[in-house]
Write a protein that holds these residues in place. Structure first.
Motif, PDB file in Angstrom:
ATOM      1  N   SER A 123       0.589  -1.701   0.277  1.00 49.63           N
ATOM      2  CA  SER A 123      -0.302  -0.178  -0.113  1.00 49.63           C
ATOM      3  C   SER A 123       0.695   1.322   0.013  1.00 49.63           C
ATOM      4  O   SER A 123       2.309   1.342   0.217  1.00 49.63           O
ATOM      5  N   PHE A 124       0.330   2.780  -0.358  1.00 53.03           N
ATOM      6  CA  PHE A 124       1.189   3.653  -0.606  1.00 53.03           C
ATOM      7  C   PHE A 124       0.926   3.758   0.824  1.00 53.03           C
ATOM      8  O   PHE A 124       0.548   3.943   1.625  1.00 53.03           O
ATOM      9  N   GLY A 125       2.498   4.535   1.644  1.00 53.36           N
ATOM     10  CA  GLY A 125       2.616   5.006   2.840  1.00 53.36           C
ATOM     11  C   GLY A 125       2.647   6.798   2.678  1.00 53.36           C
ATOM     12  O   GLY A 125       2.170   6.987   1.244  1.00 53.36           O
ATOM     13  N   ILE A 126       3.121   7.498   3.044  1.00 50.21           N
ATOM     14  CA  ILE A 126       3.277   9.351   3.517  1.00 50.21           C
ATOM     15  C   ILE A 126       4.871   8.916   2.685  1.00 50.21           C
ATOM     16  O   ILE A 126       5.781   7.812   3.661  1.00 50.21           O
ATOM     17  N   CYS A 127       4.928  10.360   2.887  1.00 53.79           N
ATOM     18  CA  CYS A 127       6.207  10.353   1.762  1.00 53.79           C
ATOM     19  C   CYS A 127       6.647  11.650   1.770  1.00 53.79           C
ATOM     20  O   CYS A 127       6.058  12.532   1.651  1.00 53.79           O
ATOM     21  N   MET A 128       8.195  11.847   1.536  1.00 52.35           N
ATOM     22  CA  MET A 128       8.180  12.973   1.893  1.00 52.35           C
ATOM     23  C   MET A 128       9.606  13.287   0.609  1.00 52.35           C
ATOM     24  O   MET A 128      10.557  12.994   0.757  1.00 52.35           O
TER      25      MET A 128
ATOM     26  N   SER B 238      29.412   4.867  -5.679  1.00 56.91           N
ATOM     27  CA  SER B 238      29.806   5.436  -6.732  1.00 56.91           C
ATOM     28  C   SER B 238      28.943   5.774  -7.956  1.00 56.91           C
ATOM     29  O   SER B 238      28.494   6.483  -8.654  1.00 56.91           O
ATOM     30  N   ILE B 239      27.600   5.170  -7.906  1.00 60.26           N
ATOM     31  CA  ILE B 239      26.658   5.354  -9.019  1.00 60.26           C
ATOM     32  C   ILE B 239      25.582   5.944  -8.720  1.00 60.26           C
ATOM     33  O   ILE B 239      24.536   6.248  -9.864  1.00 60.26           O
ATOM     34  N   ILE B 240      25.157   5.845  -7.171  1.00 64.12           N
ATOM     35  CA  ILE B 240      24.200   6.542  -7.118  1.00 64.12           C
ATOM     36  C   ILE B 240      23.967   8.117  -7.347  1.00 64.12           C
ATOM     37  O   ILE B 240      25.061   8.607  -7.000  1.00 64.12           O
ATOM     38  N   ILE B 241      22.744   8.683  -7.644  1.00 60.68           N
ATOM     39  CA  ILE B 241      22.710  10.394  -7.991  1.00 60.68           C
ATOM     40  C   ILE B 241      22.647  10.804  -6.894  1.00 60.68           C
ATOM     41  O   ILE B 241      22.929  12.129  -5.925  1.00 60.68           O
ATOM     42  N   LYS B 242      21.271  10.460  -6.011  1.00 54.79           N
ATOM     43  CA  LYS B 242      20.492  11.180  -5.111  1.00 54.79           C
ATOM     44  C   LYS B 242      19.687  10.273  -4.411  1.00 54.79           C
ATOM     45  O   LYS B 242      19.508   9.459  -5.078  1.00 54.79           O
ATOM     46  N   ILE B 243      19.025  10.319  -3.238  1.00 64.98           N
ATOM     47  CA  ILE B 243      17.853   9.998  -2.619  1.00 64.98           C
ATOM     48  C   ILE B 243      16.713  10.895  -2.930  1.00 64.98           C
ATOM     49  O   ILE B 243      16.394  12.066  -2.531  1.00 64.98           O
ATOM     50  N   THR B 244      15.636  10.260  -3.740  1.00 70.74           N
ATOM     51  CA  THR B 244      14.454  10.783  -4.207  1.00 70.74           C
ATOM     52  C   THR B 244      13.298  10.752  -3.415  1.00 70.74           C
ATOM     53  O   THR B 244      12.628  12.610  -3.088  1.00 70.74           O
ATOM     54  N   SER B 245      12.833  10.268  -1.949  1.00 64.88           N
ATOM     55  CA  SER B 245      12.515  10.311  -0.936  1.00 64.88           C
ATOM     56  C   SER B 245      12.232   9.722  -0.126  1.00 64.88           C
ATOM     57  O   SER B 245      13.408   8.640   0.022  1.00 64.88           O
TER      58      SER B 245
ATOM     59  N   ARG C 229      17.813   3.662 -13.058  1.00 62.64           N
ATOM     60  CA  ARG C 229      17.131   3.374 -12.025  1.00 62.64           C
ATOM     61  C   ARG C 229      16.557   3.990 -11.171  1.00 62.64           C
ATOM     62  O   ARG C 229      17.227   4.451 -10.534  1.00 62.64           O
ATOM     63  N   ILE C 230      15.973   2.878 -10.789  1.00 56.65           N
ATOM     64  CA  ILE C 230      15.686   3.511  -9.184  1.00 56.65           C
ATOM     65  C   ILE C 230      15.502   2.455  -8.511  1.00 56.65           C
ATOM     66  O   ILE C 230      15.440   0.995  -8.799  1.00 56.65           O
ATOM     67  N   TYR C 231      15.768   2.436  -7.473  1.00 57.84           N
ATOM     68  CA  TYR C 231      15.704   1.482  -6.357  1.00 57.84           C
ATOM     69  C   TYR C 231      15.444   1.836  -4.861  1.00 57.84           C
ATOM     70  O   TYR C 231      15.617   3.590  -4.420  1.00 57.84           O
ATOM     71  N   TYR C 232      14.848   0.789  -4.207  1.00 53.65           N
ATOM     72  CA  TYR C 232      14.675   1.364  -2.946  1.00 53.65           C
ATOM     73  C   TYR C 232      15.391   0.260  -1.378  1.00 53.65           C
ATOM     74  O   TYR C 232      15.763  -0.369  -1.697  1.00 53.65           O
TER      75      TYR C 232
END
Length: 579
Positions: free
Chosen positions: A243-248, A339-346, A279-282
């Motif tokens: 389910s969807f959580g609350i995100c910033m 080194s391949i991480i660009i940024k944290i998005t949320s 690409r997106i990772y969690y």
């Protein structure tokens, strides 16, 4: 007929000259690998750059005169041959052979359009102390340590924030030496690095919570007053990851996340990462006792059981990503993953609870220092030690799980003393003082004390029977004693002083046993077991140097500085004179 004979003779001579010319290979006369006018060593590279033997410009590759060399076989110890080259009176042996035979190092480097070969007798570096050693200050040269990136660190535990080691046990275990080094390195970085960049994402002070995205009527956030910590953000969301959580949303290129949280139900903290190629990772921090796992683009770290109490939580997201992805990549690829991480998005929250002091920063060294200090307090046993729960084998010697190490005791005590100095919390000093107990107990009886030649007291990194007398672990144990004696009071101070003085007496009488004339011995197993010596690798050799240089700042005996200078010279190829 006479004409034909002369022609045949000339043709034969010409053919022979051609064959000889083919056998001899042309070489660029300006190529420093082969051309020599003289063999004078020059110390200053700036001077060398003006010398045509020092380097060859990348653009200088045309219109050269050829210079000749001959191939020749080099017979090595009358056992085998190596292909070499002969140029006048000089014979040149391939460096690939020299490197293996003499255990030296070198490579071709490029600088300012020039090429040169850099020879190194050793691969490690000495870090001379900048100040007199103090339990308030940097621990040795540990500001240069990056414990968490080591291949033998499986991950940083989500439950207690300390390294999980695979050293001597692939399943993963708490290795007290590694944990103490983790804390000491972050403490040293805190003292030596510039203040980190910190972005506050949420601190409960603002009633405007529009930065939190509420995907459905089942989710909500509000600011409430908590009797323990003051104003905090309370949240409600489905606890299922389906389910969807609350995100910033986060727009920051820093990777160290910190927050205080208290969950009242099952829940998850999820960090979303953007990496190269879009690409997106969690990374999911879940209430589970499972240490670490990965499934596709989802990495999971266990937080342990739900505590329903406030907890401060700091994570280096880059390290967590690297260790998670490392579960399915080779050792070579592991080192490149961060080194391949660009940024944290949320950041997203599932479940019910409260959160406060959410920050993203470039570093949080004190948080990681206290994680290590608190682990040492919480896991010290009734004997005052931190048992190592994996078997250890040293040649023919064996230690069963549950052994203690004087090096672990010493580094843990050094960490705990620093935690006490910063906080004045007596639990840290009490734990450091309790660590003295095992110094008084013989290794045969489960402690860490041994005797060399029945005379000199030694605190054993590996308390084997017979003893191995490891040098670097012994000196670390002395630094721990020094730190305690400088801070403790009354009988505890007297005990630490006595143990320290006894150990220093042994070090002054035994230090030169570890000098082998071109390097150092790691231990004295060749004396106690009658087997081949265990030479110290260059990184351990430089550890020995760093340690006795540090000791020389608190003990004026010239032995330490004189010995350190000689051992430094060994790193440049010098040897003790022979008869």
């Amino acid at each position: 007929m006479r004409f034909l004979s002369k022609f045949a003779l000339i043709a034969t001579i010409t053919f022979a000259v051609i064959l000889l010319t083919w056998y001899r290979c042309p070489v660029n006369k300006k190529d420093d690998n082969f051309f020599r006018d003289a063999f004078e060593p020059v110390d200053d590279y700036k001077e060398l750059r003006g010398n045509r033997r020092a380097a060859k410009s990348f653009s200088d590759s045309k219109n050269y005169n050829s210079f000749q060399y001959d191939e020749v076989e080099c017979l090595i110890n009358k056992e085998y041959t190596v292909k070499c080259r002969k140029e006048g009176k000089e014979t040149f042996i391939p460096f690939s052979f020299i490197e293996r035979y003499f255990e030296v190092y070198g490579s071709v480097t490029h600088s300012d359009g020039f090429e040169r070969f850099e020879w190194r007798h050793s691969y490690s570096q000495v870090y001379p102390p900048k100040h007199k050693y103090s339990p308030k200050g940097v621990f040795m040269s540990f500001e240069h340590y990056n414990v968490e990136v080591r291949d033998r660190v499986k991950c940083i535990s989500g439950m207690e924030g300390v390294p999980i080691s695979t050293q001597w046990g692939p399943q993963g275990h708490h290795y007290p030496i590694q944990i103490a080094q983790f804390g000491l390195s972050h403490y040293s970085k805190f003292l030596t690095e510039e203040d980190p960049d910190v972005t506050i994402l949420e601190d409960g002070d603002d009633e405007d919570l529009r930065d939190w995205n509420l995907p459905s009527a089942r989710t909500r956030v509000k600011v409430v007053s908590d009797p323990e910590v003051g104003r905090v953000v309370e949240f409600e969301a489905p606890d299922s990851l389906g389910s969807f959580g609350i995100c910033m949303e986060i727009d920051d290129d820093s990777f160290v996340l910190s927050l205080d949280f208290r969950f009242t139900t099952n829940g998850t903290i999820t960090i979303t990462l953007e990496v190269q190629k879009g690409r997106i990772y969690y990374i999911h921090y879940v209430f589970s006792n499972n240490l670490i796992s990965i499934s596709g683009q989802h990495i999971y770290y266990g937080l342990g059981n739900i505590q329903r109490t406030w907890r401060h939580f700091t994570r280096d997201i880059g390290i967590d990503f690297q260790k998670g992805m490392g579960l399915q990549y080779s050792k070579v690829k592991k080192g490149k993953l961060r080194s391949i991480i660009i940024k944290i998005t949320s950041i997203c929250l599932h479940g019910n609870g409260q959160v406060d002091n959410v920050t993203i920063s470039t570093a949080a060294h004190l948080d990681q220092f206290y994680d290590a200090a608190n682990w040492l307090v919480n896991h010290q046993d009734e004997r005052g030690g931190w048992p190592i729960m994996v078997a250890r084998r040293l040649d023919i010697l064996q230690l069963a799980p549950g052994w203690y190490s004087a090096m672990a005791q010493g580094q843990a005590m050094s960490l705990l003393v620093r935690a006490y100095i910063r906080t004045k919390n007596p639990m840290y000093l009490n734990a450091a003082v309790n660590g003295l107990k095992l110094y008084q107990l013989g290794s045969a009886d489960g402690g860490v004390m041994a005797k060399y030649a029945g005379t000199y007291t030694w605190y054993e990194e590996y308390p084997t029977q017979p003893s191995s007398f490891v040098l670097n672990g012994f000196i670390y144990s002395l630094l721990g004693l020094y730190d305690v004696k400088e801070v403790a009071t009354d009988k505890s101070k007297q005990l630490a002083q006595m143990l320290y003085d006894t150990g220093m007496h042994s070090l002054k009488h035994m230090l030169l046993l570890f000098d082998n004339g071109s390097g150092t011995f790691y231990d004295l197993r060749h004396l106690t077991l009658g087997i081949a010596p265990n030479r110290a690798r260059w990184d351990y050799h430089t550890t020995h140097i760093n340690q006795i240089l540090l000791i020389s700042t608190i003990d004026s005996n010239p032995l330490f500085k004189t010995t350190a200078d000689r051992w430094i010279s060994y790193m440049k190829g010098k040897r003790a004179p022979h008869n």
